[in-house]
Design an enzyme around this catalytic site. Structure first.
Site, mmCIF file in Angstrom:
data_model
loop_
_atom_site.group_PDB
_atom_site.id
_atom_site.type_symbol
_atom_site.label_atom_id
_atom_site.label_comp_id
_atom_site.label_asym_id
_atom_site.label_seq_id
_atom_site.Cartn_x
_atom_site.Cartn_y
_atom_site.Cartn_z
ATOM 1 N N SER A 1 24.426 39.794 78.170
ATOM 2 C CA SER A 1 25.267 38.920 77.345
ATOM 3 C C SER A 1 26.625 39.506 76.974
ATOM 4 O O SER A 1 27.457 38.803 76.402
ATOM 5 C CB SER A 1 24.521 38.515 76.070
ATOM 6 O OG SER A 1 24.285 39.634 75.242
ATOM 7 N N LYS B 1 24.400 36.647 66.255
ATOM 8 C CA LYS B 1 25.599 37.315 66.760
ATOM 9 C C LYS B 1 26.835 36.918 65.965
ATOM 10 O O LYS B 1 27.741 37.733 65.752
ATOM 11 C CB LYS B 1 25.773 37.005 68.247
ATOM 12 C CG LYS B 1 24.719 37.685 69.104
ATOM 13 C CD LYS B 1 24.857 37.371 70.589
ATOM 14 C CE LYS B 1 23.795 38.147 71.378
ATOM 15 N NZ LYS B 1 23.859 37.890 72.829
#
Length: 348
Positions: free
Chosen positions: A242, A287
């Site tokens: 990611s 996140k």
């Protein structure tokens, strides 16, 4: 004390005891929470996250930070019910079924190995994407990252084998190899032409049916690249794909004059392909919290994560949509200069 009162007291103690025991029993869930951030144009343990040798580099300022998700739980270290309950009450974390993180047919060690392979592939793809954006040529191939224990490829293909062809078809990339294997029926033979050290040889591997009835041989592959200069990425124990977008931006920032960030603290996430397409990721809510806590004011968001991100974005953090690496670069240019359109996430 009456018999009835004694009975109620004992029953109460029993319920309490069962509740305490139950609270500490393991449950098949994983708690996801905001993890650490790393500035890709900064340092980790006094070492640059991105080191480039053999090519001129330029000074950078601000931050282009990757964000991570920390987790508790899993097959090897299950959480208890009390931990899960605390997670359900905390808006900054998520409690998800264990199988959504650890597939039932994968051991924790296999998951860790796959995450390591994905991180390596992500770093290579990020470098390739940055070079493509700068129109710097390179060459690529496919190699064996590992084999799955007990599967047909185990003991036949070896880590580091360079796959030149499959059934005589050139191994142009990982997808070509995988699709060629999947085109077979379980029990068929697949011939891998590989380079092992200085030797070139054909290795015949029989296919089997996978857990989802797909045909496989049990080999984990990775793209291999020959870049015209060395790019080394150091992120410690971070795994998975990611961080690809932020790696690419960090490489671009170092290879080009001027500063992509304009001195701002930028964070973001997203997988990256060698051609620069940005893909969605998991744990976007956690996140976002990690990015805000790190001081970021802008968050580069994969288009497919925008709808979810809009529901969880903290105050003071601006969401910028990134479909491709080129789009992300243009958005940062517009933010820095105050000219041009900055693509924003929209409700889907």
């Amino acid at each position: 004390m009456s018999r009835r009162a004694l009975t109620l007291l004992l029953a109460g103690f029993l319920v309490l005891a069962l509740g305490v025991v139950g609270a500490f029993r393991p449950v098949p869930y994983v708690v996801l929470s905001p993890g650490p951030t790393e500035n890709t144009i900064g340092e980790v343990d006094k070492k640059p996250v991105i080191s480039i040798k053999g090519r001129e580099t330029y000074p950078t300022t601000g931050a282009l930070s990757l964000v991570t998700v920390a987790y508790q739980g899993g097959p090897a270290a299950k959480i208890d019910l009390l931990t899960a309950l605390r997670g359900w009450l905390d808006p900054t974390v998520a409690v998800v079924p264990q199988e959504s993180i650890f597939a039932p047919d994968r051991t924790p060690k296999e998951v860790e190995e796959e995450n390591t392979v994905e991180m390596t592939n992500s770093q290579d793809s990020a470098t390739a994407a940055a070079l493509n954006e700068l129109k710097i040529p390179y060459t690529m191939g496919v190699s064996v990252a590992s084999t799955q224990k007990g599967k047909p490829a185990d003991g036949k293909l070896r880590q580091g084998d360079e796959i030149n062809a499959v059934d005589g078809k050139p191994a142009e990339d990982v997808t070509v190899v995988a699709d060629t294997v999947k085109a077979h029926k379980p029990g068929d033979d697949v011939v891998f032409t590989v380079t092992r050290g200085k030797e070139k040889l054909d290795v015949t591997v029989q296919t089997v049916a996978g857990p989802e009835k797909q045909t496989l041989v049990g080999v984990n592959m990775q793209s291999t690249y020959k870049f015209p200069f060395d790019v080394d990425i150091n992120v410690g124990d971070v795994g998975g794909p990611s961080a690809g977008l932020m790696f690419s931006l960090g490489i671009l920032d170092k290879l080009t004059p001027g500063e992509l960030t304009g001195g701002k603290k930028i964070a973001g996430t997203g997988t990256i392909t060698p051609t620069g397409e940005v893909g969605p990721i998991g744990g976007i809510a956690q996140k976002l919290v990690g990015a805000k806590d790190s001081g970021a004011t802008v968050f580069l968001t994969p288009a497919d994560n925008c709808a979810e991100a809009m529901k969880a974005v903290p105050d003071g953090l601006r969401l910028v949509k990134a479909d491709t690496l080129h789009d992300a670069v243009q958005a940062l240019d517009a933010l820095r200069s105050g000219k041009g359109e900055v693509p924003a996430c929209e409700a889907g």
